[in-house]
Scaffold this motif. Structure first.
Motif, PDB file in Angstrom:
ATOM      1  N   ARG A 122       0.849  -1.198   0.000  1.00 47.72           N
ATOM      2  CA  ARG A 122       0.000   0.000   0.000  1.00 47.72           C
ATOM      3  C   ARG A 122       0.883   1.247   0.000  1.00 47.72           C
ATOM      4  O   ARG A 122       0.920   2.016   0.971  1.00 47.72           O
ATOM      5  CB  ARG A 122      -0.913  -0.014   1.219  1.00 47.72           C
ATOM      6  CG  ARG A 122      -1.898  -1.142   1.231  1.00 47.72           C
ATOM      7  CD  ARG A 122      -3.005  -0.964   0.185  1.00 47.72           C
ATOM      8  NE  ARG A 122      -3.993  -0.028   0.694  1.00 47.72           N
ATOM      9  CZ  ARG A 122      -4.507   0.965  -0.014  1.00 47.72           C
ATOM     10  NH1 ARG A 122      -4.093   1.185  -1.238  1.00 47.72           N
ATOM     11  NH2 ARG A 122      -5.409   1.769   0.510  1.00 47.72           N
ATOM     12  N   GLU A 180       0.687   4.107  -1.314  1.00 51.47           N
ATOM     13  CA  GLU A 180       0.038   5.412  -1.182  1.00 51.47           C
ATOM     14  C   GLU A 180      -0.201   5.795   0.276  1.00 51.47           C
ATOM     15  O   GLU A 180      -0.500   6.964   0.580  1.00 51.47           O
ATOM     16  CB  GLU A 180      -1.294   5.431  -1.936  1.00 51.47           C
ATOM     17  CG  GLU A 180      -2.349   4.482  -1.419  1.00 51.47           C
ATOM     18  CD  GLU A 180      -2.210   3.069  -1.968  1.00 51.47           C
ATOM     19  OE1 GLU A 180      -3.179   2.302  -1.823  1.00 51.47           O
ATOM     20  OE2 GLU A 180      -1.152   2.738  -2.533  1.00 51.47           O
ATOM     21  N   GLU A 202      -6.650  -1.271   7.296  1.00 49.49           N
ATOM     22  CA  GLU A 202      -5.890  -1.933   6.230  1.00 49.49           C
ATOM     23  C   GLU A 202      -4.658  -2.631   6.779  1.00 49.49           C
ATOM     24  O   GLU A 202      -4.320  -3.750   6.377  1.00 49.49           O
ATOM     25  CB  GLU A 202      -5.495  -0.908   5.167  1.00 49.49           C
ATOM     26  CG  GLU A 202      -6.678  -0.339   4.397  1.00 49.49           C
ATOM     27  CD  GLU A 202      -6.275   0.128   3.013  1.00 49.49           C
ATOM     28  OE1 GLU A 202      -5.501  -0.585   2.348  1.00 49.49           O
ATOM     29  OE2 GLU A 202      -6.737   1.210   2.615  1.00 49.49           O
TER      30      GLU A 202
END
Length: 350
Positions: free
Chosen positions: A192, A194, A245
């Motif tokens: 991830r 970002e 997440e």
């Protein structure tokens, strides 16, 4: 500018006594870069916090001479330490943009003339500063134009490769992370990217993802707390969405097969199907790469490619090289470079 390039420029400026200012959002690694630059240039770090000072600290305390014929200013605090430094040093002004204009003006003379009231900095002491931006809601009102004009202004940008390389090189000593935690952290950030630095300035009592906060999250994960407590701890660092997440990824990482077992038998080891597990296995294996075991890692990379996961084969090989640059001298690496995986690494197979 990405951190690795900023560090290279900092080293050059420090060696040549060129004033340098790092500008960026909270948690993007500015202070860490100052530490690293001091290690490379073999200098002591003298840390000042102008945002907590008044004008006497950089300029000196007013004092009357013994014969009462004149007045002078006596340096104290970190300014005294910088003036009397016997060894090469970097005088670092942290959170400079938060300082009052009068304090910035008092520091300005050091940046211009390197001398205040007859007190002069030694040639082996360099000057640098760090500041957030006005838009970061970090209490920054700006910097006086004459101050800015005396510094090379560098805007620091987050970079996934630089962040992971820093974890690999300095994670144990600088951040107190274990090898397994470093591998897990690198795997998540690559999964991830970002979220590496998704800083959002807000007046609410919440945090957002930054490099500094992710390091703290990895330390939380290393403690293996109860699930409910672990989620709250992570959320307290990076906010609810990023925490959800990360916890989902962490659950997958903790349930995947042993990396040691995979290394023992790369021919029959399972190839994951989920992206999160593929990142975890690829980065985790790379964290264990050495000259002696790269043959087995290379075989698993070939199997990843054959299974339709070429990008993860490349990630595994490149991160192995970052972990131990000597693997490129092995027979296994040279043979792998001649395969389709090697073409992907060099860009020929794209």
């Amino acid at each position: 500018m990405r951190q690795s390039n900023v560090l290279e420029l900092m080293v050059q400026c420090i060696k040549e006594n060129e004033n340098i200012a790092l500008i960026g959002p909270p948690g993007c690694g500015k202070s860490s870069l100052a530490d690293q630059a001091c290690v490379i240039t073999k200098r002591d770090l003298i840390l000042s916090l102008p945002s907590t000072e008044d004008v006497t600290e950089p300029g000196g305390f007013p004092w009357i001479s013994e014969d009462r014929s004149r007045a002078t200013k006596v340096p104290f605090g970190q300014a005294y330490r910088a003036i009397h430094a016997k060894k090469p040093a970097l005088w670092w002004w942290e959170d400079f943009g938060q300082a009052n204009p009068s304090v910035q003006a008092a520091y300005m003379q050091w940046a211009l003339a390197r001398e205040v009231n007859g007190n002069r900095l030694p040639d082996h002491v360099s000057i640098g500063l760090a500041t957030n931006r006005r838009t970061d809601k970090a209490g920054v009102s700006g910097m006086l134009e004459p101050v800015k004009g005396r510094f090379t202004l560098i805007h620091v940008e987050s970079n996934v490769d630089d962040f992971c390389l820093d974890l690999i090189r300095r994670g144990k000593v600088a951040y107190g992370l274990t090898e397994n935690t470093i591998a897990m952290g690198c795997a998540f950030i690559r999964f991830r990217p970002e979220l590496l630095n998704a800083f959002v300035s807000t007046v609410d009592m919440t945090n957002s993802p930054t490099e500094r906060n992710w390091v703290a999250v990895f330390r939380h994960a290393q403690r293996k707390m109860k699930p409910a407590i672990e989620f709250e701890a992570v959320q307290g660092r990076v906010g609810q969405g990023a925490a959800a997440e990360f916890i989902g990824f962490l659950r997958t990482y903790r349930e995947m097969p042993s990396l040691d077992a995979l290394l023992l038998d790369p021919e029959s080891a399972v190839i994951p199907s989920m992206p999160a597990a593929l990142y975890a296995v690829s980065v985790g294996l790379a964290s264990k790469a050495t000259e002696s075991n790269f043959g087995r890692i290379g075989r698993y990379a070939q199997r990843l490619y054959e299974g339709g996961h070429g990008e993860f084969a490349v990630l595994l090989v490149k991160d192995s090289q970052r972990r131990d640059p000597k693997v490129v001298n092995t027979t296994a690496y040279i043979e792998l470079a001649c395969t389709e995986v090697g073409k992907l690494i060099t860009g020929e197979g794209i």
